[in-house]
Write a protein that holds these residues in place. Structure first.
Motif, PDB file in Angstrom:
ATOM      1  N   SER A   1      34.183  52.826  45.593  1.00  0.00           N
ATOM      2  CA  SER A   1      34.118  51.925  44.445  1.00  0.00           C
ATOM      3  C   SER A   1      32.743  51.277  44.326  1.00  0.00           C
ATOM      4  O   SER A   1      32.180  51.171  43.225  1.00  0.00           O
ATOM      5  CB  SER A   1      35.190  50.830  44.577  1.00  0.00           C
ATOM      6  N   ARG A   2      32.176  50.840  45.436  1.00  0.00           N
ATOM      7  CA  ARG A   2      30.839  50.234  45.411  1.00  0.00           C
ATOM      8  C   ARG A   2      29.801  51.232  44.933  1.00  0.00           C
ATOM      9  O   ARG A   2      28.886  50.881  44.179  1.00  0.00           O
ATOM     10  CB  ARG A   2      30.480  49.697  46.794  1.00  0.00           C
ATOM     11  N   ARG A   3      29.932  52.471  45.362  1.00  0.00           N
ATOM     12  CA  ARG A   3      28.982  53.497  44.923  1.00  0.00           C
ATOM     13  C   ARG A   3      29.118  53.777  43.426  1.00  0.00           C
ATOM     14  O   ARG A   3      28.180  54.241  42.786  1.00  0.00           O
ATOM     15  CB  ARG A   3      29.195  54.793  45.718  1.00  0.00           C
ATOM     16  N   LEU A   4      30.293  53.480  42.871  1.00  0.00           N
ATOM     17  CA  LEU A   4      30.506  53.643  41.428  1.00  0.00           C
ATOM     18  C   LEU A   4      30.073  52.410  40.646  1.00  0.00           C
ATOM     19  O   LEU A   4      30.220  52.364  39.425  1.00  0.00           O
ATOM     20  CB  LEU A   4      31.985  53.941  41.143  1.00  0.00           C
ATOM     21  N   GLY A   5      29.545  51.403  41.360  1.00  0.00           N
ATOM     22  CA  GLY A   5      29.030  50.217  40.697  1.00  0.00           C
ATOM     23  C   GLY A   5      29.906  48.989  40.781  1.00  0.00           C
ATOM     24  O   GLY A   5      29.557  47.940  40.252  1.00  0.00           O
ATOM     25  N   TRP A   6      31.054  49.099  41.463  1.00  0.00           N
ATOM     26  CA  TRP A   6      31.950  47.958  41.570  1.00  0.00           C
ATOM     27  C   TRP A   6      31.421  46.943  42.569  1.00  0.00           C
ATOM     28  O   TRP A   6      30.771  47.298  43.559  1.00  0.00           O
ATOM     29  CB  TRP A   6      33.339  48.422  41.998  1.00  0.00           C
ATOM     30  N   HIS A   7      31.698  45.668  42.324  1.00  0.00           N
ATOM     31  CA  HIS A   7      31.345  44.593  43.250  1.00  0.00           C
ATOM     32  C   HIS A   7      32.553  43.671  43.372  1.00  0.00           C
ATOM     33  O   HIS A   7      33.275  43.454  42.382  1.00  0.00           O
ATOM     34  CB  HIS A   7      30.128  43.813  42.739  1.00  0.00           C
ATOM     35  N   PRO A   8      32.789  43.104  44.563  1.00  0.00           N
ATOM     36  CA  PRO A   8      33.960  42.229  44.721  1.00  0.00           C
ATOM     37  C   PRO A   8      34.038  41.106  43.706  1.00  0.00           C
ATOM     38  O   PRO A   8      35.143  40.650  43.350  1.00  0.00           O
ATOM     39  CB  PRO A   8      33.784  41.682  46.146  1.00  0.00           C
ATOM     40  N   SER A   9      32.892  40.623  43.217  1.00  0.00           N
ATOM     41  CA  SER A   9      32.914  39.545  42.228  1.00  0.00           C
ATOM     42  C   SER A   9      33.560  39.976  40.919  1.00  0.00           C
ATOM     43  O   SER A   9      34.037  39.138  40.147  1.00  0.00           O
ATOM     44  CB  SER A   9      31.489  39.040  41.955  1.00  0.00           C
ATOM     45  N   VAL A  10      33.580  41.294  40.664  1.00  0.00           N
ATOM     46  CA  VAL A  10      34.193  41.818  39.442  1.00  0.00           C
ATOM     47  C   VAL A  10      35.719  41.740  39.531  1.00  0.00           C
ATOM     48  O   VAL A  10      36.408  41.506  38.543  1.00  0.00           O
ATOM     49  CB  VAL A  10      33.749  43.273  39.193  1.00  0.00           C
ATOM     50  N   GLY A  11      36.240  41.922  40.750  1.00  0.00           N
ATOM     51  CA  GLY A  11      37.682  41.925  40.939  1.00  0.00           C
ATOM     52  C   GLY A  11      38.313  43.201  40.421  1.00  0.00           C
ATOM     53  O   GLY A  11      37.667  44.232  40.280  1.00  0.00           O
ATOM     54  N   VAL A  12      39.596  43.116  40.124  1.00  0.00           N
ATOM     55  CA  VAL A  12      40.357  44.262  39.626  1.00  0.00           C
ATOM     56  C   VAL A  12      40.821  43.951  38.215  1.00  0.00           C
ATOM     57  O   VAL A  12      41.345  42.868  37.942  1.00  0.00           O
ATOM     58  CB  VAL A  12      41.585  44.564  40.517  1.00  0.00           C
ATOM     59  N   ARG A  13      40.618  44.883  37.317  1.00  0.00           N
ATOM     60  CA  ARG A  13      41.044  44.682  35.934  1.00  0.00           C
ATOM     61  C   ARG A  13      42.540  44.975  35.817  1.00  0.00           C
ATOM     62  O   ARG A  13      43.000  46.051  36.168  1.00  0.00           O
ATOM     63  CB  ARG A  13      40.260  45.605  35.007  1.00  0.00           C
ATOM     64  N   TRP A  14      43.270  44.008  35.314  1.00  0.00           N
ATOM     65  CA  TRP A  14      44.710  44.148  35.173  1.00  0.00           C
ATOM     66  C   TRP A  14      45.036  44.502  33.733  1.00  0.00           C
ATOM     67  O   TRP A  14      44.703  43.762  32.812  1.00  0.00           O
ATOM     68  CB  TRP A  14      45.409  42.851  35.582  1.00  0.00           C
ATOM     69  N   VAL A  15      45.670  45.629  33.553  1.00  0.00           N
ATOM     70  CA  VAL A  15      45.977  46.123  32.212  1.00  0.00           C
ATOM     71  C   VAL A  15      47.414  45.758  31.854  1.00  0.00           C
ATOM     72  O   VAL A  15      48.354  46.462  32.192  1.00  0.00           O
ATOM     73  CB  VAL A  15      45.787  47.659  32.135  1.00  0.00           C
ATOM     74  N   GLY A  16      47.575  44.605  31.192  1.00  0.00           N
ATOM     75  CA  GLY A  16      48.907  44.224  30.733  1.00  0.00           C
ATOM     76  C   GLY A  16      49.797  43.606  31.781  1.00  0.00           C
ATOM     77  O   GLY A  16      50.961  43.327  31.527  1.00  0.00           O
ATOM     78  N   PHE A  17      49.265  43.387  33.008  1.00  0.00           N
ATOM     79  CA  PHE A  17      50.051  42.761  34.063  1.00  0.00           C
ATOM     80  C   PHE A  17      49.451  41.406  34.394  1.00  0.00           C
ATOM     81  O   PHE A  17      48.233  41.232  34.366  1.00  0.00           O
ATOM     82  CB  PHE A  17      50.052  43.624  35.333  1.00  0.00           C
ATOM     83  N   PRO A  18      50.272  40.430  34.740  1.00  0.00           N
ATOM     84  CA  PRO A  18      49.728  39.146  35.202  1.00  0.00           C
ATOM     85  C   PRO A  18      49.064  39.328  36.559  1.00  0.00           C
ATOM     86  O   PRO A  18      49.500  40.136  37.376  1.00  0.00           O
ATOM     87  CB  PRO A  18      50.975  38.252  35.304  1.00  0.00           C
ATOM     88  N   ARG A  19      47.976  38.594  36.785  1.00  0.00           N
ATOM     89  CA  ARG A  19      47.316  38.671  38.070  1.00  0.00           C
ATOM     90  C   ARG A  19      48.189  38.030  39.131  1.00  0.00           C
ATOM     91  O   ARG A  19      48.863  37.020  38.893  1.00  0.00           O
ATOM     92  CB  ARG A  19      45.964  37.976  38.024  1.00  0.00           C
ATOM     93  N   PRO A  20      48.196  38.586  40.347  1.00  0.00           N
ATOM     94  CA  PRO A  20      48.987  37.962  41.418  1.00  0.00           C
ATOM     95  C   PRO A  20      48.388  36.634  41.821  1.00  0.00           C
ATOM     96  O   PRO A  20      47.199  36.389  41.661  1.00  0.00           O
ATOM     97  CB  PRO A  20      48.899  38.996  42.548  1.00  0.00           C
ATOM     98  N   ASP A  21      49.208  35.775  42.397  1.00  0.00           N
ATOM     99  CA  ASP A  21      48.719  34.470  42.837  1.00  0.00           C
ATOM    100  C   ASP A  21      47.799  34.592  44.034  1.00  0.00           C
ATOM    101  O   ASP A  21      46.891  33.797  44.223  1.00  0.00           O
ATOM    102  CB  ASP A  21      49.903  33.548  43.198  1.00  0.00           C
ATOM    103  N   THR A  22      48.044  35.635  44.861  1.00  0.00           N
ATOM    104  CA  THR A  22      47.229  35.813  46.043  1.00  0.00           C
ATOM    105  C   THR A  22      45.897  36.434  45.667  1.00  0.00           C
ATOM    106  O   THR A  22      45.756  37.103  44.658  1.00  0.00           O
ATOM    107  CB  THR A  22      47.943  36.729  47.067  1.00  0.00           C
ATOM    108  N   GLN A  23      44.920  36.242  46.527  1.00  0.00           N
ATOM    109  CA  GLN A  23      43.588  36.781  46.277  1.00  0.00           C
ATOM    110  C   GLN A  23      43.599  38.291  46.442  1.00  0.00           C
ATOM    111  O   GLN A  23      44.280  38.828  47.318  1.00  0.00           O
ATOM    112  CB  GLN A  23      42.590  36.167  47.267  1.00  0.00           C
ATOM    113  N   ASP A  24      42.834  39.011  45.601  1.00  0.00           N
ATOM    114  CA  ASP A  24      42.740  40.456  45.741  1.00  0.00           C
ATOM    115  C   ASP A  24      42.221  40.812  47.121  1.00  0.00           C
ATOM    116  O   ASP A  24      41.282  40.215  47.619  1.00  0.00           O
ATOM    117  CB  ASP A  24      41.786  41.027  44.675  1.00  0.00           C
ATOM    118  N   ARG A  25      42.865  41.825  47.692  1.00  0.00           N
ATOM    119  CA  ARG A  25      42.434  42.252  49.023  1.00  0.00           C
ATOM    120  C   ARG A  25      42.012  43.698  48.975  1.00  0.00           C
ATOM    121  O   ARG A  25      42.500  44.452  48.149  1.00  0.00           O
ATOM    122  CB  ARG A  25      43.580  42.082  50.020  1.00  0.00           C
TER     123      ARG A  25
END
Length: 269
Positions: free
Chosen positions: A245-269
């Motif tokens: 994912s990092r090699r594809l340009g992702w960074h932890p600050s970006v997080g995970v994009r949720w498509v139509g789902f509520p974000r979980p209360d816990t931090q992304d791991r």
């Protein structure tokens, strides 16, 4: 089911029918095979197949059978998702393969199935039904659960409405339980699957993200049941997915994009 020759269909659409008749395990087809697969008239199939041979999209063997031509293969290598993804992922897949000497797979979502775009396998790896370019069910495979968990809710409902086929006694076919597993996968980014698609075969899969935090693929290891501790393998698989994912340009600050789902209360791991 093959499509019949409907009036008004374009020549291009019929050519695609001929081309899409080729698939894993069906890479060498006769005119009779193509006619049966497409549902088009024999004369039409013959004309289209010969035109495709002339264009280099198909090759024809001395016995008359057809195979995918080099020019079509070259065109396929330009696919914007699979090629950069495979190129970036292969070194990390190779590390997992070297450590485990089993199957390491990379899959993307297509329709209501997962398609394997890369796989590394050892000679003594557990037997599996899937192969490179093959398809896996979303509800019962490791890569499938990861891709389905991060797809839109409409796709989840479509997969459930189509029926959750039981491939083994361990396949999860209860919609409520599947939804719970998908929610857990969205929270953790990983799916652990035990004998759901093939008896005596387990897998650990994780997500691969692009620069926008979208899940564009799933990476997994597939092992024989009891051959390794799945929870011991889990951190290495997750780390590989994050590295790709990092090699594809992702960074932890970006997080995970949720498509139509509520974000979980816990931090992304």
């Amino acid at each position: 089911m093959p499509r019949t020759s409907q009036p008004g269909r374009s020549v291009g659409s019929r050519m695609f029918e001929v081309l899409f008749a080729f698939r894993p395990g069906r890479s060498r087809l006769t005119l009779a095979d193509l006619t049966r697969e497409t549902g088009l008239p024999h004369a039409t199939v013959r004309r289209l197949a010969l035109e495709l041979v002339g264009a280099g999209a198909l090759d024809r063997a001395p016995d008359g059978a057809f195979t995918v031509g080099i020019r079509l293969w070259q065109l396929g290598t330009l696919a914007p998702l699979s090629v950069p993804l495979r190129t970036v992922a292969l070194p990390f897949m190779d590390d997992l393969h070297t450590a485990l000497r089993q199957h390491v797979q990379l899959a993307v979502l297509e329709g209501t199935e997962a398609v394997l775009v890369e796989r590394l396998s050892a000679g003594n790896a557990v037997d599996v039904a899937s192969r490179l370019g093959g398809r896996l069910p979303l509800h019962s495979s490791g890569v499938g659960k990861v891709l389905l968990a991060h797809a839109c809710p409409e796709l989840v409902e479509q997969v459930i409405a189509q029926g959750l086929s039981a491939y083994t006694e361990r396949t999860v076919t209860d919609p409520a339980r599947l939804r719970t597993m998908l929610a857990e996968c969205r929270e953790t980014g990983v799916a652990v699957v035990r004998q759901e698609t093939t008896p005596a075969v387990d897998s650990v899969a994780t997500r691969v993200l692009n620069a926008d935090g979208e899940v564009v693929a799933a990476l997994s290891v597939v092992v024989g049941t009891g051959s390794v501790d799945l929870w011991a393998v889990r951190p290495a698989v997750i780390a590989s997915g994050l590295a790709v994912s990092r090699r594809l340009g992702w960074h932890p600050s970006v997080g995970v994009r949720w498509v139509g789902f509520p974000r979980p209360d816990t931090q992304d791991r």
